[in-house]
Enzyme design. Structure first.
Site, PDB file in Angstrom:
ATOM      1  N   LYS A 150       0.844  -1.207   0.000  1.00 58.25           N
ATOM      2  CA  LYS A 150       0.000   0.000   0.000  1.00 58.25           C
ATOM      3  C   LYS A 150       0.876   1.252   0.000  1.00 58.25           C
ATOM      4  O   LYS A 150       2.087   1.170   0.253  1.00 58.25           O
ATOM      5  CB  LYS A 150      -0.937  -0.022   1.209  1.00 58.25           C
ATOM      6  CG  LYS A 150      -0.241   0.025   2.555  1.00 58.25           C
ATOM      7  CD  LYS A 150      -1.211  -0.340   3.665  1.00 58.25           C
ATOM      8  CE  LYS A 150      -0.487  -0.498   4.974  1.00 58.25           C
ATOM      9  NZ  LYS A 150      -0.837   0.487   5.958  1.00 58.25           N
ATOM     10  N   ARG A 160     -10.189   0.371  14.948  1.00 57.95           N
ATOM     11  CA  ARG A 160     -10.099   1.124  13.696  1.00 57.95           C
ATOM     12  C   ARG A 160     -11.257   0.680  12.794  1.00 57.95           C
ATOM     13  O   ARG A 160     -12.234   1.383  12.671  1.00 57.95           O
ATOM     14  CB  ARG A 160      -8.730   0.878  13.058  1.00 57.95           C
ATOM     15  CG  ARG A 160      -8.393   1.782  11.910  1.00 57.95           C
ATOM     16  CD  ARG A 160      -6.926   1.769  11.552  1.00 57.95           C
ATOM     17  NE  ARG A 160      -6.424   0.479  11.083  1.00 57.95           N
ATOM     18  CZ  ARG A 160      -5.189   0.282  10.637  1.00 57.95           C
ATOM     19  NH1 ARG A 160      -4.316   1.278  10.623  1.00 57.95           N
ATOM     20  NH2 ARG A 160      -4.789  -0.907  10.216  1.00 57.95           N
ATOM     21  N   HIS A 175      -5.765  -7.235  13.108  1.00 57.96           N
ATOM     22  CA  HIS A 175      -4.525  -6.448  13.075  1.00 57.96           C
ATOM     23  C   HIS A 175      -4.150  -6.084  14.512  1.00 57.96           C
ATOM     24  O   HIS A 175      -5.017  -5.708  15.306  1.00 57.96           O
ATOM     25  CB  HIS A 175      -4.766  -5.186  12.243  1.00 57.96           C
ATOM     26  CG  HIS A 175      -3.527  -4.412  11.927  1.00 57.96           C
ATOM     27  ND1 HIS A 175      -2.414  -4.976  11.350  1.00 57.96           N
ATOM     28  CD2 HIS A 175      -3.228  -3.090  12.092  1.00 57.96           C
ATOM     29  CE1 HIS A 175      -1.492  -4.035  11.168  1.00 57.96           C
ATOM     30  NE2 HIS A 175      -1.958  -2.896  11.621  1.00 57.96           N
ATOM     31  N   ARG A 188       1.180 -10.680   6.946  1.00 59.68           N
ATOM     32  CA  ARG A 188       1.087  -9.482   6.104  1.00 59.68           C
ATOM     33  C   ARG A 188       2.369  -8.692   6.352  1.00 59.68           C
ATOM     34  O   ARG A 188       2.523  -8.017   7.370  1.00 59.68           O
ATOM     35  CB  ARG A 188      -0.157  -8.656   6.458  1.00 59.68           C
ATOM     36  CG  ARG A 188      -1.467  -9.388   6.178  1.00 59.68           C
ATOM     37  CD  ARG A 188      -2.670  -8.465   6.331  1.00 59.68           C
ATOM     38  NE  ARG A 188      -2.698  -7.776   7.599  1.00 59.68           N
ATOM     39  CZ  ARG A 188      -3.226  -8.272   8.715  1.00 59.68           C
ATOM     40  NH1 ARG A 188      -3.785  -9.465   8.725  1.00 59.68           N
ATOM     41  NH2 ARG A 188      -3.195  -7.575   9.832  1.00 59.68           N
ATOM     42  N   TYR A 238      16.709  31.511   3.932  1.00 57.81           N
ATOM     43  CA  TYR A 238      15.621  32.380   4.424  1.00 57.81           C
ATOM     44  C   TYR A 238      15.726  32.606   5.933  1.00 57.81           C
ATOM     45  O   TYR A 238      16.042  31.687   6.687  1.00 57.81           O
ATOM     46  CB  TYR A 238      14.276  31.700   4.180  1.00 57.81           C
ATOM     47  CG  TYR A 238      13.862  31.597   2.732  1.00 57.81           C
ATOM     48  CD1 TYR A 238      13.661  32.738   1.961  1.00 57.81           C
ATOM     49  CD2 TYR A 238      13.644  30.348   2.155  1.00 57.81           C
ATOM     50  CE1 TYR A 238      13.258  32.629   0.640  1.00 57.81           C
ATOM     51  CE2 TYR A 238      13.231  30.236   0.835  1.00 57.81           C
ATOM     52  CZ  TYR A 238      13.036  31.385   0.077  1.00 57.81           C
ATOM     53  OH  TYR A 238      12.637  31.277  -1.216  1.00 57.81           O
ATOM     54  N   CYS A 286      14.773  24.967   1.793  1.00 59.52           N
ATOM     55  CA  CYS A 286      13.847  25.685   0.896  1.00 59.52           C
ATOM     56  C   CYS A 286      12.946  24.666   0.194  1.00 59.52           C
ATOM     57  O   CYS A 286      13.054  23.461   0.435  1.00 59.52           O
ATOM     58  CB  CYS A 286      14.623  26.485  -0.141  1.00 59.52           C
ATOM     59  SG  CYS A 286      15.908  27.532   0.564  1.00 59.52           S
ATOM     60  N   ASP A 327      12.967  23.711  -2.964  1.00 61.05           N
ATOM     61  CA  ASP A 327      13.628  22.871  -3.975  1.00 61.05           C
ATOM     62  C   ASP A 327      15.113  22.677  -3.727  1.00 61.05           C
ATOM     63  O   ASP A 327      15.773  21.950  -4.471  1.00 61.05           O
ATOM     64  CB  ASP A 327      13.474  23.521  -5.358  1.00 61.05           C
ATOM     65  CG  ASP A 327      12.096  24.127  -5.526  1.00 61.05           C
ATOM     66  OD1 ASP A 327      11.138  23.348  -5.604  1.00 61.05           O
ATOM     67  OD2 ASP A 327      11.985  25.363  -5.517  1.00 61.05           O
TER      68      ASP A 327
HETATM   69  C1  LIG Z   1      -4.051  -4.110   8.178  1.00 67.02           C
HETATM   70  C2  LIG Z   1      -2.567  -4.052   8.000  1.00 67.02           C
HETATM   71  N1  LIG Z   1      -1.882  -5.199   7.875  1.00 67.02           N
HETATM   72  C3  LIG Z   1      -0.534  -5.203   7.716  1.00 67.02           C
HETATM   73  C4  LIG Z   1       0.193  -4.035   7.701  1.00 67.02           C
HETATM   74  C5  LIG Z   1       1.687  -4.105   7.576  1.00 67.02           C
HETATM   75  O1  LIG Z   1       2.308  -3.695   8.761  1.00 67.02           O
HETATM   76  P1  LIG Z   1       3.891  -3.614   8.875  1.00 67.02           P
HETATM   77  O2  LIG Z   1       4.310  -2.580   7.868  1.00 67.02           O
HETATM   78  O3  LIG Z   1       4.117  -3.164  10.265  1.00 67.02           O
HETATM   79  O4  LIG Z   1       4.426  -4.941   8.550  1.00 67.02           O
HETATM   80  C6  LIG Z   1      -0.474  -2.827   7.849  1.00 67.02           C
HETATM   81  C7  LIG Z   1       0.289  -1.591   7.851  1.00 67.02           C
HETATM   82  O5  LIG Z   1       0.043  -0.626   8.459  1.00 67.02           O
HETATM   83  C8  LIG Z   1      -1.895  -2.824   8.000  1.00 67.02           C
HETATM   84  O6  LIG Z   1      -2.569  -1.695   8.142  1.00 67.02           O
END
Ligand SMILES: Cc1ncc(COP(=O)(O)O)c(C=O)c1O
Length: 376
Positions: free
Chosen positions: A36, A132, A162, A218, A264, A310, A312
């Site tokens: 993601k 969540r 999670h 995951r 700046y 800055c 850039d």
């Molecule tokens: C639902 C879910 N699963 C897995 C992950 C992966 O977590 P990590 O990057 O800590 O391995 C995330 C990341 O935020 C997540 O939101």
């Protein structure tokens, strides 16, 4: 590439990190590569392809757009969208064989308004303490299962949760969540006839409890070679190689005299005559203005960022005169010195996850594989 600032993405390190975690996991536990947010800023499609080639079995993204980009890149592996997708897009998901996350009765009701040509695959999200998204109680779960059983437009193919604190020193809450999970899984298995996959662990949980990860992990941050927290890093259970490094070059070098100021607001005033270098990166690239005072590497040595960053460009104090075109490393190794992602994160009082995400698309990603470089 018309500007001398780029990120290098070491694809061999993706493979290394996946291989490392695989060695820890039981053979029957698979890997869902979490890609993601543009693969945590590393580049969605190249990372997804490399992860699959390196042994990941499936991909997870946060939003349907990301899943569609993967399908448009001809990636056929299973894809799970972890976040909420409005029911009206279930048709698009079904057509593209994209699995959605479901946890609300309202969503199922809304789905009833649409005609699907084929059923959409879904994973049920269990909220075991993150608060969540997800189903919290046994009754809620039972209602959802019954509703789905009467709906030909949906097929449950997975169930997951999670963890909120799998990366913490104190693990009481992690164990509380696993207990709630087991209770809900028991209810699910008793009620539902579907053969489903179960996945629960992010990087932290997979590094620390590889034996308890059910069917899949995951795998996010540690696939990118970073530890989810200091505590997990100290445990040193798995060796990881960082994937992301950030580079630029000196585009201007000059001598300023004692009392002259830089950038700046004149926040930096030279205490003696000194060499100043200019680098073409700034907050317009996602390199935060708060990084004034942080070091970068030139010639394998640390040089401080002086004056305000800055939009850039920014300036650094050099220990001697260098040629323009000299390489500067902002994150990564140069010679025997290293500036780690963790160090930049600590300087900004945030977590390593945020740093590659914050370096935006204005900075080209150069992919390095078996010593060869290739831009996206
Ligand atoms: C639902 C879910 N699963 C897995 C992950 C992966 O977590 P990590 O990057 O800590 O391995 C995330 C990341 O935020 C997540 O939101």
């Amino acid at each position: 590439m018309y500007r001398e600032t780029w990120a290098e993405i070491n694809l061999d390190a993706i493979k290394y990190n996946i291989t490392q975690i695989k060695e820890k996991l039981p053979q029957e536990t698979g890997i869902i590569a979490v890609v993601k947010a543009n693969a945590y800023g590393h580049g969605l499609v190249p990372i997804a392809k490399k992860a699959l080639e390196s042994g990941a079995n499936a991909l997870a993204v946060a939003i349907l757009e990301e899943a569609m980009i993967l399908r448009e890149a001809s990636i056929t592996a299973p894809i799970l969208v972890l976040g909420f997708v409005p029911a009206k897009y279930a048709l698009l998901a079904a057509e593209n064989n994209i699995t959605l996350t479901v946890f609300q009765r309202d969503w199922l009701e809304e789905l009833g308004e649409y005609q699907l040509v084929k059923p959409v695959n879904i994973h049920i999200k269990l909220d075991t303490g993150m608060n969540r998204i997800g189903v919290q109680s046994k009754d809620e779960l039972l209602n959802l299962i019954r509703e789905i059983a009467n709906n030909k437009n949906i097929r449950i193919t997975g169930i997951f949760t999670h963890f909120a604190t799998a990366d913490a020193k104190e693990l009481d809450f992690y164990y509380e969540q696993t207990e709630r999970l087991e209770e809900l899984l028991y209810v699910f298995k008793k009620q539902s006839k579907e053969e489903v996959i179960v996945h629960v662990g992010n990087s932290a949980a997979s590094l620390r409890f590889p034996e308890s990860m059910h069917n899949y992990i995951r795998f996010g941050i540690s696939m990118y070679g970073l530890y989810p927290s200091k505590d997990v890093r100290q445990e040193n259970s798995v060796d990881l190689k960082p994937v992301f490094s950030l580079h630029s070059r000196l585009i201007h070098v000059k001598r300023i005299t004692k009392g002259e100021s830089v950038s700046y607001g004149r926040t930096y005033v030279a205490e003696k005559d000194e060499w100043i270098g200019t680098i073409p990166i700034g907050y317009g690239d996602g390199w935060s203005r708060k990084l004034q005072g942080m070091s970068v590497l030139v010639n394998g040595r640390r040089m401080p960022i002086v004056g305000r960053v800055c939009m850039d460009q920014m300036m650094i104090r050099l220990d001697e005169a260098y040629e323009t075109g000299t390489e500067v490393v902002l994150i990564g190794e140069q010679g025997n010195t290293v500036i780690e992602m963790d160090e930049v994160a600590e300087y900004l009082d945030t977590i390593n996850y945020e740093i590659p995400c914050m370096i935006n698309e204005r900075v080209p990603r150069i992919y390095v594989e078996s010593g060869k470089k290739q831009s996206d």
